[in-house]
Design a protein around this motif. Structure first.
Motif, mmCIF file in Angstrom:
data_model
loop_
_atom_site.group_PDB
_atom_site.id
_atom_site.type_symbol
_atom_site.label_atom_id
_atom_site.label_comp_id
_atom_site.label_asym_id
_atom_site.label_seq_id
_atom_site.Cartn_x
_atom_site.Cartn_y
_atom_site.Cartn_z
ATOM 1 N N ARG A 26 0.817 -1.220 0.000
ATOM 2 C CA ARG A 26 0.000 0.000 0.000
ATOM 3 C C ARG A 26 0.849 1.267 0.000
ATOM 4 O O ARG A 26 0.466 2.289 -0.548
ATOM 5 N N THR A 27 2.019 1.221 0.612
ATOM 6 C CA THR A 27 2.839 2.443 0.662
ATOM 7 C C THR A 27 3.384 2.787 -0.726
ATOM 8 O O THR A 27 3.463 3.954 -1.101
ATOM 9 N N LYS A 28 3.707 1.763 -1.505
ATOM 10 C CA LYS A 28 4.240 2.017 -2.863
ATOM 11 C C LYS A 28 3.156 1.905 -3.926
ATOM 12 O O LYS A 28 3.425 2.171 -5.108
ATOM 13 N N ASP A 29 1.952 1.489 -3.520
ATOM 14 C CA ASP A 29 0.818 1.319 -4.428
ATOM 15 C C ASP A 29 1.180 0.422 -5.623
ATOM 16 O O ASP A 29 0.990 0.785 -6.784
ATOM 17 N N ARG A 30 1.743 -0.722 -5.294
ATOM 18 C CA ARG A 30 2.054 -1.673 -6.376
ATOM 19 C C ARG A 30 2.076 -3.097 -5.829
ATOM 20 O O ARG A 30 2.231 -3.312 -4.613
ATOM 21 N N ILE A 31 1.916 -4.036 -6.764
ATOM 22 C CA ILE A 31 1.935 -5.457 -6.393
ATOM 23 C C ILE A 31 3.358 -5.968 -6.530
ATOM 24 O O ILE A 31 4.017 -5.709 -7.548
ATOM 25 N N GLU A 32 3.828 -6.672 -5.500
ATOM 26 C CA GLU A 32 5.196 -7.182 -5.550
ATOM 27 C C GLU A 32 5.185 -8.698 -5.491
ATOM 28 O O GLU A 32 4.293 -9.297 -4.883
ATOM 29 N N HIS A 33 6.168 -9.292 -6.131
ATOM 30 C CA HIS A 33 6.257 -10.751 -6.205
ATOM 31 C C HIS A 33 7.607 -11.197 -5.646
ATOM 32 O O HIS A 33 8.639 -10.607 -5.964
ATOM 33 N N TYR A 34 7.580 -12.254 -4.823
ATOM 34 C CA TYR A 34 8.815 -12.788 -4.246
ATOM 35 C C TYR A 34 8.808 -14.305 -4.365
ATOM 36 O O TYR A 34 7.747 -14.932 -4.256
ATOM 37 N N SER A 35 9.995 -14.899 -4.536
ATOM 38 C CA SER A 35 10.078 -16.352 -4.387
ATOM 39 C C SER A 35 10.487 -16.627 -2.938
ATOM 40 O O SER A 35 11.308 -15.905 -2.370
ATOM 41 N N VAL A 36 9.865 -17.649 -2.334
ATOM 42 C CA VAL A 36 10.187 -17.999 -0.938
ATOM 43 C C VAL A 36 10.323 -19.513 -0.822
ATOM 44 O O VAL A 36 9.820 -20.257 -1.673
ATOM 45 N N ASN A 37 10.999 -19.937 0.244
ATOM 46 C CA ASN A 37 11.088 -21.367 0.548
ATOM 47 C C ASN A 37 9.852 -21.759 1.354
ATOM 48 O O ASN A 37 9.692 -21.330 2.501
ATOM 49 N N ALA A 38 8.998 -22.584 0.754
ATOM 50 C CA ALA A 38 7.768 -22.988 1.452
ATOM 51 C C ALA A 38 8.086 -23.806 2.702
ATOM 52 O O ALA A 38 7.300 -23.808 3.655
#
Ligand code: FES
Ligand code: FES
Length: 237
Positions: A26-38
């Motif tokens: 919400r602060t940057k008003d954009r959708i971000e994508h990350y890869s994570v270790n499930a």
């Protein structure tokens, strides 16, 4: 049951369990994508985020995503156990940056281990997504301006490299790739004594060194990715 994400170590080292998390910042008003270790991500830590597993981007029952298709056709999958994790690392990179450089690609796989392939075919297949090869920049714009499509140009370059490696481009080799004695050196057509009749396979011709062709790959269109769930973007949580 979603069994595509694998358990390889349970301690964040192998990347077999890699999935993508997406969140609306919400602060940057954009959708971000990350890869994570499930294997290390508690479910309670992903509140308000969208989780994408390898089953969520494509399937042989419907349509493979270009990331899945290219690793398969480039011979980047042998036993296949690491493949879903590598696919999701590449997918998360493309969602954040649809035209990465080769440097970004190598960085993104730092947390993925593969014991089978030696990594080279994976990187070679995924090189087709990058801008590092200057022939790939301006993809498909080139054809509109009368030039060659990047895929075609890259294929030509690969063929030249393969020919150089096999010695097919040396002045002493004939058009069939053999270097036997020639009776008509200097003539318009450079044929040698071992040339075979037209239409017949030359038994001395070297095999094609390429393992895959760029034209085997479907183009990647970033606009066709699944949308971020609207309720997560609208929610105040
Ligand atoms: S299982 Fe190896 S990093 Fe998660
Ligand atoms: S293909 Fe076997 S571990 Fe990567």
């Amino acid at each position: 049951r979603l069994t595509g994400s694998k358990l390889g170590c349970g301690e964040g080292g192998c990347g077999a369990c890699t999935v993508m998390l997406s969140r609306y910042d919400r602060t940057k008003d954009r959708i971000e994508h990350y890869s994570v270790n499930a294997c290390l991500t508690p479910v309670c830590a992903v509140h308000g985020m969208a989780v994408t597993t390898v089953e969520g981007i494509g399937s042989t029952k419907t349509r493979l995503h270009p990331v899945q298709e290219r690793i398969a056709k480039a011979h980047g999958s042998q036993c296949g156990f690491c493949t879903p994790g590598i696919v999701m690392s590449m997918y998360a990179l493309l969602r954040s940056n649809p035209r990465p450089a080769m440097f970004d690609l190598e960085n993104t796989f730092q947390g993925n281990l593969c014991r089978c392939t030696g990594y080279r075919p994976i990187l070679e297949g995924y090189r087709s997504f990058t801008t590092t090869d200057t022939q790939l920049s301006g993809c498909c714009v080139a054809t509109e301006t009368g030039g060659k499509c990047c895929m075609q140009a890259s294929e030509d370059a690969q063929q030249t490299d393969a020919d150089d490696e096999l010695g097919l481009q040396t002045p002493n080799s004939c058009e069939n790739g053999c270097d036997g004695p020639r009776t008509n050196v200097g003539s318009a057509v450079n044929k040698c004594d071992t040339d075979v009749a037209e239409g017949q396979a030359n038994p001395r011709k070297q095999p094609d060194a390429r393992l895959f062709s760029m034209s085997d790959f479907k183009p990647y269109d970033p606009t066709q990715e699944p949308i971020f769930p609207a309720e997560l973007q609208l929610s105040d949580d």
